[in-house]
Scaffold this motif. Structure first.
Motif, PDB file in Angstrom:
ATOM      1  N   VAL A  54       0.845  -1.198   0.000  1.00  0.00           N
ATOM      2  CA  VAL A  54       0.000   0.000   0.000  1.00  0.00           C
ATOM      3  C   VAL A  54       0.879   1.246   0.000  1.00  0.00           C
ATOM      4  O   VAL A  54       1.799   1.378   0.798  1.00  0.00           O
ATOM      5  CB  VAL A  54      -0.945   0.010   1.214  1.00  0.00           C
ATOM      6  CG1 VAL A  54      -1.784   1.284   1.217  1.00  0.00           C
ATOM      7  CG2 VAL A  54      -1.847  -1.221   1.196  1.00  0.00           C
ATOM      8  N   GLU A  55       0.581   2.169  -0.925  1.00  0.00           N
ATOM      9  CA  GLU A  55       1.283   3.450  -1.010  1.00  0.00           C
ATOM     10  C   GLU A  55       0.300   4.577  -0.750  1.00  0.00           C
ATOM     11  O   GLU A  55      -0.875   4.482  -1.124  1.00  0.00           O
ATOM     12  CB  GLU A  55       1.907   3.631  -2.386  1.00  0.00           C
ATOM     13  CG  GLU A  55       2.964   2.592  -2.745  1.00  0.00           C
ATOM     14  CD  GLU A  55       3.454   2.749  -4.171  1.00  0.00           C
ATOM     15  OE1 GLU A  55       2.786   3.475  -4.946  1.00  0.00           O
ATOM     16  OE2 GLU A  55       4.475   2.147  -4.516  1.00  0.00           O
ATOM     17  N   GLU A  97      -1.811  12.216   8.458  1.00  0.00           N
ATOM     18  CA  GLU A  97      -0.861  11.160   8.808  1.00  0.00           C
ATOM     19  C   GLU A  97      -1.251   9.879   8.073  1.00  0.00           C
ATOM     20  O   GLU A  97      -2.448   9.547   8.001  1.00  0.00           O
ATOM     21  CB  GLU A  97      -0.871  10.889  10.319  1.00  0.00           C
ATOM     22  CG  GLU A  97       0.109   9.815  10.775  1.00  0.00           C
ATOM     23  CD  GLU A  97       1.539  10.181  10.433  1.00  0.00           C
ATOM     24  OE1 GLU A  97       2.050   9.650   9.414  1.00  0.00           O
ATOM     25  OE2 GLU A  97       2.138  11.000  11.165  1.00  0.00           O
ATOM     26  N   THR A  98      -0.243   9.176   7.518  1.00  0.00           N
ATOM     27  CA  THR A  98      -0.531   7.907   6.848  1.00  0.00           C
ATOM     28  C   THR A  98       0.315   6.763   7.392  1.00  0.00           C
ATOM     29  O   THR A  98       0.241   5.653   6.867  1.00  0.00           O
ATOM     30  CB  THR A  98      -0.292   8.010   5.325  1.00  0.00           C
ATOM     31  OG1 THR A  98       1.112   8.095   5.058  1.00  0.00           O
ATOM     32  CG2 THR A  98      -1.017   9.195   4.732  1.00  0.00           C
ATOM     33  N   ASP A  99       1.115   7.003   8.418  1.00  0.00           N
ATOM     34  CA  ASP A  99       1.965   5.971   8.998  1.00  0.00           C
ATOM     35  C   ASP A  99       1.381   5.544  10.344  1.00  0.00           C
ATOM     36  O   ASP A  99       1.328   6.331  11.291  1.00  0.00           O
ATOM     37  CB  ASP A  99       3.383   6.515   9.180  1.00  0.00           C
ATOM     38  CG  ASP A  99       4.361   5.455   9.651  1.00  0.00           C
ATOM     39  OD1 ASP A  99       3.922   4.439  10.220  1.00  0.00           O
ATOM     40  OD2 ASP A  99       5.579   5.652   9.456  1.00  0.00           O
ATOM     41  N   ARG A 100       0.952   4.305  10.437  1.00  0.00           N
ATOM     42  CA  ARG A 100       0.291   3.830  11.655  1.00  0.00           C
ATOM     43  C   ARG A 100       1.225   3.860  12.860  1.00  0.00           C
ATOM     44  O   ARG A 100       0.793   4.171  13.981  1.00  0.00           O
ATOM     45  CB  ARG A 100      -0.224   2.408  11.427  1.00  0.00           C
ATOM     46  CG  ARG A 100      -0.991   1.807  12.599  1.00  0.00           C
ATOM     47  CD  ARG A 100      -1.765   0.577  12.155  1.00  0.00           C
ATOM     48  NE  ARG A 100      -2.347  -0.143  13.270  1.00  0.00           N
ATOM     49  CZ  ARG A 100      -1.784  -1.214  13.841  1.00  0.00           C
ATOM     50  NH1 ARG A 100      -0.637  -1.690  13.363  1.00  0.00           N
ATOM     51  NH2 ARG A 100      -2.369  -1.830  14.839  1.00  0.00           N
ATOM     52  N   LEU A 101       2.496   3.537  12.669  1.00  0.00           N
ATOM     53  CA  LEU A 101       3.440   3.561  13.782  1.00  0.00           C
ATOM     54  C   LEU A 101       3.572   4.969  14.353  1.00  0.00           C
ATOM     55  O   LEU A 101       3.592   5.157  15.571  1.00  0.00           O
ATOM     56  CB  LEU A 101       4.798   3.039  13.319  1.00  0.00           C
ATOM     57  CG  LEU A 101       5.919   3.058  14.367  1.00  0.00           C
ATOM     58  CD1 LEU A 101       5.544   2.216  15.573  1.00  0.00           C
ATOM     59  CD2 LEU A 101       7.226   2.580  13.764  1.00  0.00           C
ATOM     60  N   ALA A 132      -0.012   1.330   6.429  1.00  0.00           N
ATOM     61  CA  ALA A 132      -0.715   2.521   5.964  1.00  0.00           C
ATOM     62  C   ALA A 132      -2.015   2.762   6.720  1.00  0.00           C
ATOM     63  O   ALA A 132      -2.786   1.844   6.989  1.00  0.00           O
ATOM     64  CB  ALA A 132      -1.006   2.410   4.472  1.00  0.00           C
ATOM     65  N   ILE A 133      -2.242   4.023   7.034  1.00  0.00           N
ATOM     66  CA  ILE A 133      -3.504   4.474   7.596  1.00  0.00           C
ATOM     67  C   ILE A 133      -3.906   5.759   6.890  1.00  0.00           C
ATOM     68  O   ILE A 133      -3.145   6.342   6.116  1.00  0.00           O
ATOM     69  CB  ILE A 133      -3.417   4.746   9.113  1.00  0.00           C
ATOM     70  CG1 ILE A 133      -2.428   5.894   9.374  1.00  0.00           C
ATOM     71  CG2 ILE A 133      -3.050   3.502   9.869  1.00  0.00           C
ATOM     72  CD1 ILE A 133      -2.521   6.487  10.761  1.00  0.00           C
ATOM     73  N   ALA A 134      -5.110   6.211   7.185  1.00  0.00           N
ATOM     74  CA  ALA A 134      -5.559   7.537   6.765  1.00  0.00           C
ATOM     75  C   ALA A 134      -6.075   8.244   8.014  1.00  0.00           C
ATOM     76  O   ALA A 134      -7.076   7.823   8.598  1.00  0.00           O
ATOM     77  CB  ALA A 134      -6.658   7.432   5.712  1.00  0.00           C
ATOM     78  N   ALA A 135      -5.354   9.258   8.446  1.00  0.00           N
ATOM     79  CA  ALA A 135      -5.756  10.042   9.612  1.00  0.00           C
ATOM     80  C   ALA A 135      -5.723  11.518   9.240  1.00  0.00           C
ATOM     81  O   ALA A 135      -4.752  11.997   8.658  1.00  0.00           O
ATOM     82  CB  ALA A 135      -4.835   9.773  10.797  1.00  0.00           C
TER      83      ALA A 135
END
Length: 903
Positions: A54-55, A97-101, A132-135
């Protein structure tokens, strides 16, 4: 409010904020969504690997995040996803933010992310993130009495351009309101189409809760579920898949026809909103056939909204009860998410179930003998001892002990390792994986097919499927002997050793050491907790062990069928899952006792088998409801959200110590489970088991020692690499990032080559095991699952050539030429079809057998097919699976394979 667009693949989540105070307020609203873009089964099977594709990118102009999944093959469609926020305040500040860590933080989860503990904007990080996340965070100001609306849209498009076009549409004025209004119209139209009222629609929605989330109050009586001995394949004869929720309706007489119509409407309503289920209707009774009633129900359904769904996947199925045997009827009750009786109103069982569910749950905040002590703030400086004193190859978190026999790590709530650092502790048929934070996954026989507790594959949260809690009964303050789940302040020292891991911590003047290990010759895991009272007064403590049962591969598949009980013969907590037909007779156990040599220790016990009781409605692993209750609920049985929790209370004099021993294991059947429980009870048995573990690894790892100028190389070569080959690769066949549980034909043959000096008998054993997975034609199973032997037949080219190579290496080093004469059976199955890359199956054992030498010769002959340049044809694989497309056409030649023929 949540609504879905009827015209496009778009979901809306609307938040309305109103300032009811008398002062101006500055607020931030932060959304969070994990991005998958893959089928649920793919995501569940190997979470961390699936996320690598996922990008993400941030489109600040649109206040949107865009994501896509790179296709694995040219045939895969590329999915595009957008996530954006629209506020009715043009002055709102938006960040991403797209980085879950970065958002959640190590050792945390979505209920307590570090991003919500920091003011200001999110980092804006995007790209090829590992998880990957979407925040999106929106910061707004509200005057007294003022309101603001924030709409979060998420959607999918076939192309990047189509996805952006949808995002642009969602930014139009009143886009969110239009979706909400259209959803309302669709709901009304659906009810009209199926002939139902608005009141009935509310009833169907309440009923849908039981379809989506199975719970005891909606299901059959626990005795029926416990009596079931059949599996999913037995549903197929009814036309039921068993892959989607099943609703069971019992229609006893012609007077119940109207109720049957109502349930059929409910099924049509759910289907209209994307809730897949299968409705099974049983007519009449077990005593006698009633074909007239069956025909009446069929006719009514044929005239209603379910007419086109009869006997179709996700549809409606009808049977006369009298035509089924007792096992059929029990099976259908056991698998149903909801069991309904058409003789009563749908509202009645819903109301009764909700009342019964509320009454069955214990109070959420019962005092445990005093107020819960406030926990001090986490330390801001590195914890004491966080240096390299005496450690070899220290890296800031840990290093090898001076004798190289342990890897020691010091962690704290504000100083965790970058990713989980784990120890795989196993014997040939049982094992556990333990991380530095204390989370664990335990299995029996196969680390994938028969997990006792969950495998998370989540390097960010590293959730605890197994946990231990210590509570001061005088104050109610509690903590864990490992960093997670409670994240207590102060340092934890972790020692990963050969065949064990140990955790040391001091809190509330109680020093604890938890030592985790697996018996070298039995399917049992020990968690030995030693508590030392460093205070000047006697202390009364309780120790609670809790774990989530799996008894299969994935908890989501198995939890409905797990049955728990306290065994009358032993007092241990037993769990079984007869629905898992490959392991139907297995019985897992969880048991605890206190070192009886300590006079001050008493062993008052309580138990629980329901996560709903243990964690409570709003509880978390860090703060379970049970830790505010004087005793565990005692609820066990079937139709629960299954767990195993045991609590013992102990009194420790000033300066004294006490040992509490938890044991987790499994038996082939109930008799063996009882034998294991009795064999390993008591501190003496635990000490003997640990001594046997130490002795085993001392003999094995001391067989070969090397000396080089590099102490780090010496530490790895003199123990750790061989330990990993045996414990993780050969016995466990598992790790934090991949838990296959299967033998890979080439993989484990490569691995055992490292053991020809230290454990040659394991090499010999595995050569014969591998030869038995060869087909008559000379190719082999690429991988297979013990104990059943199911596996995949492929066109991989180098698999079978590892057999003669490792055989030669073994004989050359050991001189054991007699192994060449050992007889080994073959496998038989259908050949792969033209263009078929692989086939997953359970092959049968052939009547034919041959010596190991003949197996090796057959493998070589099978690999001698040459291409136009005289080099071997590679087939697929060629060790690097990235070469699959080169060899799949039957023309690619391989220098790599040629090396085998001249080695």
């Amino acid at each position: 409010r949540v609504a879905v667009s009827l015209d496009n693949d778009v979901e809306l989540r609307r938040l309305r904020l109103t300032n009811r105070s008398s002062r101006r307020r500055r607020l931030s609203a932060t959304s969070f969504a994990e991005i998958v873009l893959a089928p649920p089964a793919t995501d569940a099977a190997q979470l961390a690997f699936s996320k690598l594709f996922v990008e993400t990118e941030v489109d600040a102009a649109r206040a949107a995040i865009l994501a896509t999944r790179r296709p694995s093959t040219p045939e895969d469609a590329r999915a595009w996803y957008f996530y954006e926020a629209v506020a009715d305040d043009d002055a709102a500040t938006v960040s991403f933010e797209t980085d879950r860590l970065r958002f959640i933080g190590r050792g945390r989860d979505a209920s307590n992310p570090q991003a919500l503990q920091r003011r200001g904007s999110l980092s804006g990080h995007a790209g090829s993130v590992l998880d990957a996340i979407a925040a999106i965070r929106i910061e707004i100001a509200l005057d007294p009495g003022e309101s603001r609306t924030v709409d979060w849209f998420s959607g999918m498009g076939a192309t990047r351009e189509a996805c952006l076009a949808l995002a642009d549409d969602c930014r139009r004025t009143d886009a969110g309101l239009k979706i909400i209004e259209a959803s309302g119209r669709y709901r009304a139209a659906t009810l009209k189409r199926i002939g139902a009222s608005a009141v009935a629609g509310l009833l169907y929605e309440r009923l849908a809760r039981g379809v989506l989330v199975p719970c005891a109050e909606w299901r059959a009586d626990g005795t029926a579920i416990a009596a079931n001995r059949r599996g999913q394949s037995d549903l197929w004869g009814f036309g039921l898949s068993g892959d989607v929720p099943i609703v069971l309706l019992q229609v006893a007489s012609g007077g119940d026809i109207d109720r049957a119509q109502e349930v059929v409407r409910a099924h049509a309503f759910w289907s209209a909103f994307g809730i897949r289920s299968e409705l099974m209707i049983l007519t009449g009774s077990a005593a006698a056939n009633d074909p007239a009633l069956l025909e009446s129900v069929q006719r009514v359904i044929g005239d209603g909204p379910g007419a086109g769904q009869v006997a179709k996947p996700g549809g409606i199925f009808i049977r006369d009860t009298a035509t089924l045997d007792d096992g059929d009827r029990t099976l259908l009750k056991a698998v149903a998410h909801i069991v309904l009786d058409a003789s009563s109103s749908l509202a009645d069982p819903i109301d009764r179930a909700e009342r019964r569910g509320a009454a069955a749950r214990p109070a959420r905040a019962v005092d445990a003998g005093g107020p819960v002590a406030a926990k001090p703030a986490p330390p801001t400086a590195p914890p004491a001892g966080q240096d390299d004193a005496g450690l070899v190859a220290f890296n800031g978190w840990g290093g090898f002990s001076p004798d190289r026999r342990e890897y020691r790590i010091t962690v704290a709530a504000d100083r965790m390792t970058p990713l989980p650092w784990t120890n795989v502790i196993a014997n040939p048929g049982f094992g556990t994986l333990v991380s530095e934070s204390g989370s664990a996954c335990t299995w029996s026989e196969n680390a994938h097919e028969f997990r006792l507790t969950p495998w998370s594959n989540d390097p960010v949260a590293d959730p605890n499927g197994e946990a231990i809690y210590i509570r001061d009964e005088a104050t109610g303050h509690y903590w864990s002997p490992t960093l997670l789940p409670t994240r207590s302040p102060g340092p934890y020292t972790v020692r990963h050793g050969f065949g064990y891991s140990a955790f040391e911590h001091v809190e509330a003047e109680i020093a604890s050491e938890l030592r985790v290990f697996v018996a070298i010759d039995a399917p049992v895991k020990f968690s030995v907790l030693t508590l030392r009272n460093r205070s000047g007064a006697a202390r009364r403590l309780s120790v609670t062990g809790c774990l989530d049962w799996v008894l299969g591969d994935e908890r989501a598949k198995t939890q409905m069928q797990i049955v728990t009980k306290l065994d009358e013969a032993t007092g241990a907590l037993f769990a079984s899952n007869a629905y898992n037909t490959d392991f139907a007779e297995r019985v897992a156990f969880f048991d605890v006792d206190v070192d009886v040599d300590v006079d001050a220790a008493s062993a008052e016990r309580s138990a629980c088998g329901d996560r709903g009781d243990f964690f409570g409605e709003l509880g978390t692993r860090a703060e379970p409801a049970a830790m505010r209750q004087p005793a565990l609920s005692g609820r066990l049985g079937a139709a629960l959200d299954p767990c195993a929790a045991l609590r013992v209370e102990v009194s420790i004099a000033a300066g004294a110590q006490c040992t509490v021993i938890f044991r987790l294991g499994a038996g082939q059947d109930v008799d063996e489970a009882r034998q294991q429980v009795r064999r390993w009870r008591g501190a003496a048995a635990a000490r003997a088991a640990l001594q046997a573990v130490d002795a085993h690894w001392e003999r094995t790892l001391g067989a070969v020692q090397v000396k080089t100028p590099d102490v780090f190389v010496d530490a790895l070569a003199n123990g750790w690499l061989v330990y990993q080959v045996i414990s993780s690769r050969l016995w466990g066949r598992t790790a934090f990032y991949q838990s296959s549980g299967a033998f890979g034909f080439r993989d484990q043959l490569q691995d055992v080559m490292a053991l020809v000096h230290a454990r040659p008998e394991l090499v010999r054993e595995h050569l014969l095991r591998s030869a038995s997975r060869q087909f008559l034609e000379g190719d082999v199973q690429h991988w297979w699952h013990p104990p059943t032997g199911r596996g995949v037949r492929t066109r991989c080219s180098d698999d079978f050539l590892w057999l003669p190579l490792v055989t030669c290496r073994y004989v050359d080093v050991t001189g054991d030429a007699a192994v060449l004469d050992e007889p080994c059976p073959f496998l038989e199955s259908r050949a792969l079809k033209e263009g078929e890359p692989s086939n997953y199956e359970l092959p049968k054992a052939s009547d034919q057998s041959a010596s190991l030498y003949e197996h090796a010769v057959r493998a070589i002959r099978h690999g001698l097919r040459q291409g136009v340049h005289g080099l071997p044809l590679m087939g697929s694989g060629d060790w690097n699976d990235g070469m699959n497309l080169v060899g799949a056409g039957g023309k690619g030649e391989s220098v790599w394979l040629a090396f085998f023929l001249v080695t």
